[in-house]
Design an enzyme around this catalytic site. Structure first.
Site, PDB file in Angstrom:
ATOM      1  N   GLY A 121      18.462   6.158   3.376  1.00 49.17           N
ATOM      2  CA  GLY A 121      17.156   5.568   3.666  1.00 49.17           C
ATOM      3  C   GLY A 121      16.323   6.297   4.698  1.00 49.17           C
ATOM      4  O   GLY A 121      16.415   7.515   4.867  1.00 49.17           O
ATOM      5  N   VAL A 154       0.221   0.637   4.528  1.00 47.32           N
ATOM      6  CA  VAL A 154       0.801  -0.609   4.025  1.00 47.32           C
ATOM      7  C   VAL A 154       1.484  -1.410   5.124  1.00 47.32           C
ATOM      8  O   VAL A 154       1.222  -2.615   5.297  1.00 47.32           O
ATOM      9  CB  VAL A 154       1.798  -0.310   2.885  1.00 47.32           C
ATOM     10  CG1 VAL A 154       2.483  -1.595   2.435  1.00 47.32           C
ATOM     11  CG2 VAL A 154       1.084   0.352   1.711  1.00 47.32           C
ATOM     12  N   GLY A 162       1.285  -1.281   8.483  1.00 43.64           N
ATOM     13  CA  GLY A 162       0.365  -1.740   9.514  1.00 43.64           C
ATOM     14  C   GLY A 162      -0.521  -2.878   9.051  1.00 43.64           C
ATOM     15  O   GLY A 162      -0.719  -3.862   9.773  1.00 43.64           O
ATOM     16  N   GLU A 222      -6.910   3.715  12.927  1.00 43.16           N
ATOM     17  CA  GLU A 222      -6.508   4.517  11.772  1.00 43.16           C
ATOM     18  C   GLU A 222      -7.225   5.863  11.797  1.00 43.16           C
ATOM     19  O   GLU A 222      -8.435   5.935  12.020  1.00 43.16           O
ATOM     20  CB  GLU A 222      -6.831   3.762  10.479  1.00 43.16           C
ATOM     21  CG  GLU A 222      -6.785   4.573   9.198  1.00 43.16           C
ATOM     22  CD  GLU A 222      -5.450   5.245   8.953  1.00 43.16           C
ATOM     23  OE1 GLU A 222      -5.450   6.437   8.598  1.00 43.16           O
ATOM     24  OE2 GLU A 222      -4.397   4.585   9.125  1.00 43.16           O
ATOM     25  N   ASP A 258      14.662   7.020  -0.055  1.00 40.14           N
ATOM     26  CA  ASP A 258      13.783   7.540   0.990  1.00 40.14           C
ATOM     27  C   ASP A 258      14.204   8.896   1.542  1.00 40.14           C
ATOM     28  O   ASP A 258      13.410   9.548   2.220  1.00 40.14           O
ATOM     29  CB  ASP A 258      13.707   6.539   2.158  1.00 40.14           C
ATOM     30  CG  ASP A 258      12.900   5.305   1.821  1.00 40.14           C
ATOM     31  OD1 ASP A 258      12.454   5.184   0.662  1.00 40.14           O
ATOM     32  OD2 ASP A 258      12.724   4.447   2.710  1.00 40.14           O
ATOM     33  N   HIS A 297      11.716  -0.268  -4.812  1.00 40.38           N
ATOM     34  CA  HIS A 297      11.908  -0.220  -6.259  1.00 40.38           C
ATOM     35  C   HIS A 297      12.040   1.209  -6.763  1.00 40.38           C
ATOM     36  O   HIS A 297      12.705   1.451  -7.777  1.00 40.38           O
ATOM     37  CB  HIS A 297      10.806  -0.979  -7.011  1.00 40.38           C
ATOM     38  CG  HIS A 297       9.418  -0.755  -6.522  1.00 40.38           C
ATOM     39  ND1 HIS A 297       8.943  -1.250  -5.332  1.00 40.38           N
ATOM     40  CD2 HIS A 297       8.376  -0.091  -7.081  1.00 40.38           C
ATOM     41  CE1 HIS A 297       7.673  -0.915  -5.185  1.00 40.38           C
ATOM     42  NE2 HIS A 297       7.313  -0.202  -6.225  1.00 40.38           N
ATOM     43  N   HIS A 341      -4.510 -19.436 -20.704  1.00 35.59           N
ATOM     44  CA  HIS A 341      -5.702 -19.833 -19.945  1.00 35.59           C
ATOM     45  C   HIS A 341      -5.496 -21.224 -19.352  1.00 35.59           C
ATOM     46  O   HIS A 341      -5.012 -22.135 -20.045  1.00 35.59           O
ATOM     47  CB  HIS A 341      -6.918 -19.846 -20.868  1.00 35.59           C
ATOM     48  CG  HIS A 341      -8.176 -20.335 -20.207  1.00 35.59           C
ATOM     49  ND1 HIS A 341      -8.907 -19.564 -19.330  1.00 35.59           N
ATOM     50  CD2 HIS A 341      -8.812 -21.542 -20.275  1.00 35.59           C
ATOM     51  CE1 HIS A 341      -9.942 -20.262 -18.907  1.00 35.59           C
ATOM     52  NE2 HIS A 341      -9.910 -21.479 -19.462  1.00 35.59           N
TER      53      HIS A 341
END
Length: 468
Positions: A146, A185, A187, A205, A314, A323, A446
């Site tokens: 990871g 994402v 933050g 940012e 990762d 995922h 619906h």
């Protein structure tokens, strides 16, 4: 005890447990090595799952505070029990840990708690908390260790006032103020969670938009929606320094006019991404190389330079998503077992669990423009949805990008209620090359939120919508 295995998996996060379980299902003798007491890695213990538990709890509180009256629900004196807020998250983690332990027993996977270190391409030394060293042998390894939070140069995460997402989800009390470095994402999700509870949030940012890697319309629309909370956005700003002042922190940054400014808060959350975690594996001993970002280099089969050692999740290139790691893990397990396996990173959706939710799969409009590829747009707002009006979830839209010649779906981008669930529908369409016209011709129940996608597909074909 026999320490010889067909496959040894190092790390029990989504990539690790998925590969271990799939290999065991295919008849392999599997061992799983995990340094921590709880299985599940970052996702289960300090990432995806606990974050969603807190996000859901915070949204319930926010809805009770701001929306229930419109539904005819009087709550009286509303209070937040922050201790229970955190305790529920821990209960969710414990339930998921127990579930993973059950799956290990069910699939006869042997667990070793400790830190793994390569002796050679077939041998691993596991050092545990008792000071014991256990030598394990195998035919193949899968590295699934990871990632961990990263920071900016010169800024140390001291876990006291300068914190990562790990510490942010386990604070002793609700902070009055927090400055968050990074509008990606992690933050944005934590900003929305704390802001719903009443924390004054400032996001700094570097890019000119939040969620800068996603379709730009998504970030702009989400920023407008989150503006209803107590969040201040400082975009196109460069952080220079963060200092722990004891009971507070100060963050110095250059604004969009290159003027030095300072922001003070109780905590500073560093949310500038994550980096691969391979510490202690002794990769050099087996000749495994990494790139400048610390990612393990692999081929298309996710093999390292050692044919018997694979890496997933990762620690290798690609999006750092649970995922994605699961798909990597199953893919490698099936390859090792001689099965036919398929992996396509183009089909991995990204999700932001704010409210409204944000989800995306395929090409963004910016990518298509840079590639010079023509496209048609179908865009349908949630405010025109009967289901959205019924629940008062009016923010957002579904946006479909379609090839004008063949009708192939190139990308789908959604911001709105249940976008995280709706994106799977779009992923299926892209995976099987279903045209936008065919996706529209399906019968949708619906009223549902899914109808925003139906109408977006229709508009992308150039046909008018009867609902907008």
């Amino acid at each position: 005890m026999d320490h010889q295995y067909d496959i040894i998996v190092i790390g029990s996060g989504p990539g690790g447990y998925a590969s271990a379980i799939r290999a065991a299902q295919l008849g392999k003798k599997v061992a799983l090595v995990e340094k921590y007491a709880g299985l599940g890695g970052t996702c289960t213990n300090v990432g995806c799952i606990p974050a969603k538990a807190l996000l859901d709890s915070s949204e319930h509180y926010h809805q009770a505070k701001t929306e229930f009256t419109a539904h005819g629900i009087e709550t009286g004196d509303l209070k937040l029990n922050f201790n229970q807020f955190i305790a529920r998250k821990k209960e969710v983690i414990a339930q998921n840990n127990a579930g993973l332990n059950f799956l290990m027993r069910k699939n006869k996977i042997t667990l070793y708690q400790g830190t793994g270190s390569f002796e050679d391409a077939k041998t691993l030394r596991v050092s545990n908390a008792k000071g014991e060293n256990i030598i394990l042998k195998t035919t193949d390894f899968i590295i699934a260790t990871g990632s961990k939070p990263s920071s900016l140069p010169g800024i140390d995460i001291d876990k006291k006032r300068i914190i990562s997402s790990t510490e942010a989800m386990d604070l002793p009390q609700l902070p009055k103020s927090m400055v968050i470095i990074g509008g990606g994402v992690i933050g944005i999700e934590l900003a929305s969670m704390f802001a719903r509870l009443g924390t004054q949030i400032t996001i700094i940012e570097y890019a000119d938009s939040i969620l800068p890697t996603m379709d730009r319309e998504l970030g702009k629309t989400l920023q407008k929606s989150l503006g209803k909370l107590n969040i201040t956005f400082k975009l196109n700003h460069r952080v220079q320094q963060v200092v722990n002042q004891g009971e507070s922190v100060s963050a110095s940054y250059l604004d969009d006019k290159q003027q030095l400014q300072t922001e003070t808060a109780e905590y500073c959350l560093m949310a500038v991404g994550r980096k691969p975690y391979t510490l202690g594996l002794n990769l050099e001993k087996v000749g495994i190389k990494t790139d400048q970002g610390g990612r393990i280099l692999v081929n298309e089969r996710l093999q390292t330079s050692q044919p018997s050692i694979y890496a997933v999740g990762d620690v290798i290139n690609g999006p750092m998503l649970a995922h994605k790691a699961e798909e990597d893990g199953k893919y490698v397990a099936e390859l090792i077992c001689g099965e036919t396996a398929h992996l396509d990173y183009h089909l991995i959706p990204g999700v932001v669990y704010t409210w409204p939710e944000v989800a995306s799969v395929g090409k963004t409009e910016e990518q298509l423009k840079s590639e010079g590829k023509p496209y048609n747009i179908g865009k349908f707002p949630f405010m025109a949805s009967g289901r959205a009006r019924a629940s008062r979830d009016l923010d957002g839209f579904a946006k479909v990008l379609v090839d004008p010649t063949y009708g192939e779906i190139l990308g789908v981008h959604i911001i709105g209620a249940r976008a995280a669930d709706l994106i799977a529908h779009a992923t299926l369409g892209i995976r099987h090359e279903i045209t936008a016209a065919a996706m529209n011709e399906m019968v949708y129940p619906h009223p549902t939120f899914s109808e925003v996608l139906k109408e977006a597909y229709l508009l992308a074909t150039g046909q008018p919508s009867i609902n907008y």
